[in-house]
Write an enzyme that holds these catalytic residues in place. Structure first.
Site, mmCIF file in Angstrom:
data_model
loop_
_atom_site.group_PDB
_atom_site.id
_atom_site.type_symbol
_atom_site.label_atom_id
_atom_site.label_comp_id
_atom_site.label_asym_id
_atom_site.label_seq_id
_atom_site.Cartn_x
_atom_site.Cartn_y
_atom_site.Cartn_z
ATOM 1 N N GLY A 91 0.819 -1.220 0.000
ATOM 2 C CA GLY A 91 0.000 0.000 0.000
ATOM 3 C C GLY A 91 0.849 1.265 0.000
ATOM 4 C CB VAL A 108 1.039 3.759 4.840
ATOM 5 C CG1 VAL A 108 1.844 3.734 6.139
ATOM 6 C CG2 VAL A 108 0.165 5.011 4.783
ATOM 7 N NE ARG A 145 -6.600 -6.764 -3.091
ATOM 8 C CZ ARG A 145 -7.363 -6.838 -2.015
ATOM 9 N NH1 ARG A 145 -8.436 -7.589 -2.022
ATOM 10 N NH2 ARG A 145 -7.066 -6.178 -0.896
ATOM 11 C CB CYS A 172 -2.105 11.442 8.529
ATOM 12 S SG CYS A 172 -3.749 11.378 7.800
ATOM 13 C CB SER A 178 -1.087 10.610 -0.617
ATOM 14 O OG SER A 178 -0.891 11.614 0.374
ATOM 15 C CE LYS A 201 -10.698 7.800 11.588
ATOM 16 N NZ LYS A 201 -10.197 7.602 10.214
ATOM 17 N NE ARG A 249 -9.204 12.864 1.314
ATOM 18 C CZ ARG A 249 -8.474 12.197 2.203
ATOM 19 N NH1 ARG A 249 -7.207 12.509 2.394
ATOM 20 N NH2 ARG A 249 -9.011 11.235 2.925
ATOM 21 C CG HIS A 261 -2.865 15.638 5.489
ATOM 22 N ND1 HIS A 261 -3.152 15.300 4.187
ATOM 23 C CD2 HIS A 261 -3.274 14.575 6.247
ATOM 24 C CE1 HIS A 261 -3.692 14.094 4.152
ATOM 25 N NE2 HIS A 261 -3.771 13.631 5.380
ATOM 26 C CG ASN A 297 -0.447 12.928 3.755
ATOM 27 O OD1 ASN A 297 0.174 13.689 3.012
ATOM 28 N ND2 ASN A 297 -1.210 11.969 3.282
HETATM 29 P P1 A2P Z 1 -3.060 -5.499 -1.357
HETATM 30 O O1 A2P Z 1 -2.154 -4.578 -2.123
HETATM 31 O O2 A2P Z 1 -2.692 -6.943 -1.552
HETATM 32 O O3 A2P Z 1 -4.516 -5.214 -1.575
HETATM 33 P P2 A2P Z 1 -3.741 1.274 0.278
HETATM 34 O O4 A2P Z 1 -4.746 1.764 1.265
HETATM 35 O O5 A2P Z 1 -2.634 2.224 0.043
HETATM 36 O O6 A2P Z 1 -4.354 0.814 -0.984
HETATM 37 O O7 A2P Z 1 -3.029 -0.018 0.969
HETATM 38 C C1 A2P Z 1 -3.690 -1.008 1.682
HETATM 39 C C2 A2P Z 1 -2.698 -2.116 2.053
HETATM 40 O O8 A2P Z 1 -3.383 -3.046 2.911
HETATM 41 C C3 A2P Z 1 -2.227 -2.928 0.864
HETATM 42 O O9 A2P Z 1 -0.922 -3.402 1.096
HETATM 43 C C4 A2P Z 1 -3.216 -4.084 0.841
HETATM 44 O O10 A2P Z 1 -2.744 -5.243 0.206
HETATM 45 C C5 A2P Z 1 -3.326 -4.335 2.330
HETATM 46 N N1 A2P Z 1 -4.543 -5.088 2.652
HETATM 47 C C6 A2P Z 1 -5.821 -4.707 2.453
HETATM 48 N N2 A2P Z 1 -6.669 -5.675 2.872
HETATM 49 C C7 A2P Z 1 -5.903 -6.688 3.343
HETATM 50 C C8 A2P Z 1 -6.171 -7.967 3.913
HETATM 51 N N3 A2P Z 1 -7.407 -8.416 4.080
HETATM 52 N N4 A2P Z 1 -5.108 -8.735 4.277
HETATM 53 C C9 A2P Z 1 -3.860 -8.294 4.112
HETATM 54 N N5 A2P Z 1 -3.534 -7.109 3.579
HETATM 55 C C10 A2P Z 1 -4.540 -6.296 3.209
#
Ligand code: A2P
Length: 325
Positions: free
Chosen positions: A11, A13, A38, A129, A159, A203, A225, A232, A305
């Site tokens: 992701g 972060v 995924r 953040c 972001s 929050k 936003r 931010h 952020n």
């Molecule tokens: P993935 O890339 O496989 O979906 P962002 O908010 O920037 O899109 O990042 C979310 C992060 O959290 C990604 O790394 C995403 O993985 C991970 N993520 C989301 N849902 C799950 C889950 N159920 N199990 C593990 N990782 C998760």
């Protein structure tokens, strides 16, 4: 051996966790990158070698495999898996909102309340953040002049809404936000609550009170936003209990750890997103007396952020824990 799990490594972060960890070179033997099914098998270059992303499962933390985990995979993932990690002897630093208001979970910004981080039951929360960057200067003001009331107005980059948020700005889509973020400011971050505030606003209010240990602090927030990619910005209005000289406030903030004052109106100097991007400090400027109340000040506060507001703050907590072991 110190083994660290990075949960949500794919992701926005999560990727920044990797970058900040590469910069800091902490005394850690082994990292494992985890994400959803995924991303299973995805290859990521990190610390000079190829890492293969593992799928996060209930067994990822078996046999006390990790001493620490950095989580940034959303609140529902944290709810289930951070608890499993904690039960398996792993100290989790979680970036989601899941545990932040839990009384048994410390909510930590190292410059402000690192001492709280040591009182944990294996879960430590990274604040929101917008809260992180605000409490750094507010703590300094509170220690010297005592906060009486705080008004937050935020201008938050896309972001903060993850990859889908960035996508909406770059491609003018509406997959993350309810309206086009291109050309619009949306006074709507996270869901609306019955009291008329958004969850993001609540929050900021509740986390600020918890971190500063001022449960009754008068505080309100409007979170917006805006169509910027990163960093931010916040307009912060503060009423103080005690009087001050505005020059003393500028000096105090400038001499404080983690804060940089950029404030020279005559030369048009104040913090802006593109200047602050990629840094770990909280930048403040436009520091001026609020003439409408007694002992009031207004200032402008900008931070990256994804770094200080998320990844760097969590890694700084980890760094402090490792150094104080
Ligand atoms: P993935 O890339 O496989 O979906 P962002 O908010 O920037 O899109 O990042 C979310 C992060 O959290 C990604 O790394 C995403 O993985 C991970 N993520 C989301 N849902 C799950 C889950 N159920 N199990 C593990 N990782 C998760």
């Amino acid at each position: 051996m110190i083994n660290v799990a990075i949960v949500g490594a794919t992701g926005v972060v999560g990727e920044m966790f990797l970058k900040v960890l590469e910069e800091k070179k902490l005394n850690i033997d082994n990292y494992v990158l985890l994400a959803s099914s995924r991303s299973k098998g995805k290859k990521i270059m990190f610390m000079g070698k190829e890492h293969i992303v593992e799928e996060l499962t209930e067994h990822s933390f078996d046999n006390n495999r990790f001493q620490y985990a950095l989580f940034s995979a959303g609140a529902s993932t944290a709810e289930k898996y951070a608890k499993i990690a904690a039960q398996n002897g792993c100290i989790v630093i979680d970036n989601s909102s899941c545990f932040r208001m839990d009384k048994s979970v410390p909510l930590v910004v190292p410059q402000v309340n690192m001492e709280d981080a040591y009182e944990h039951f294996n879960i430590i929360s990274n604040p929101n953040c917008s809260t992180i960057q605000a409490v750094v200067p507010l703590k300094v003001l509170d220690d010297k002049y005592k906060l009486k009331r705080v008004i937050y107005s935020t201008y938050q980059a896309v972001s903060g809404a993850g990859k889908k948020g960035i996508d909406d700005l770059e491609n003018n889509t509406t997959n993350k936000f309810p309206y086009p973020i291109v050309n619009n400011c949306l006074p709507h971050i996270d869901v609306f609550l019955d009291n008329g505030y958004t969850k993001e606003e609540m929050k900021m209010i509740e986390e600020t009170r918890k971190i500063l240990k001022k449960p009754k602090l008068a505080i309100t927030a409007t979170c917006v936003r805006v169509p910027t990619l990163n960093c931010h910005c916040e307009s912060i209005t503060v009423e103080l209990e005690n009087d001050f000289k505005i020059e003393d406030i500028k000096t105090l903030l400038n001499n404080s750890s983690g804060i940089i004052v950029l404030d020279d109106p005559k030369r048009e100097i104040y913090p802006i997103n593109t200047f602050v991007n990629g840094t770990d400090e909280v930048y403040v400027g436009r520091i001026r007396r609020d003439f409408s109340v007694e002992n009031g000040i207004n200032f402008w506060c900008v931070a990256d952020n994804i770094r200080k507001g998320a990844a760097s703050n969590a890694v700084e907590i980890l760094e402090n824990l490792l150094n104080n072991k």
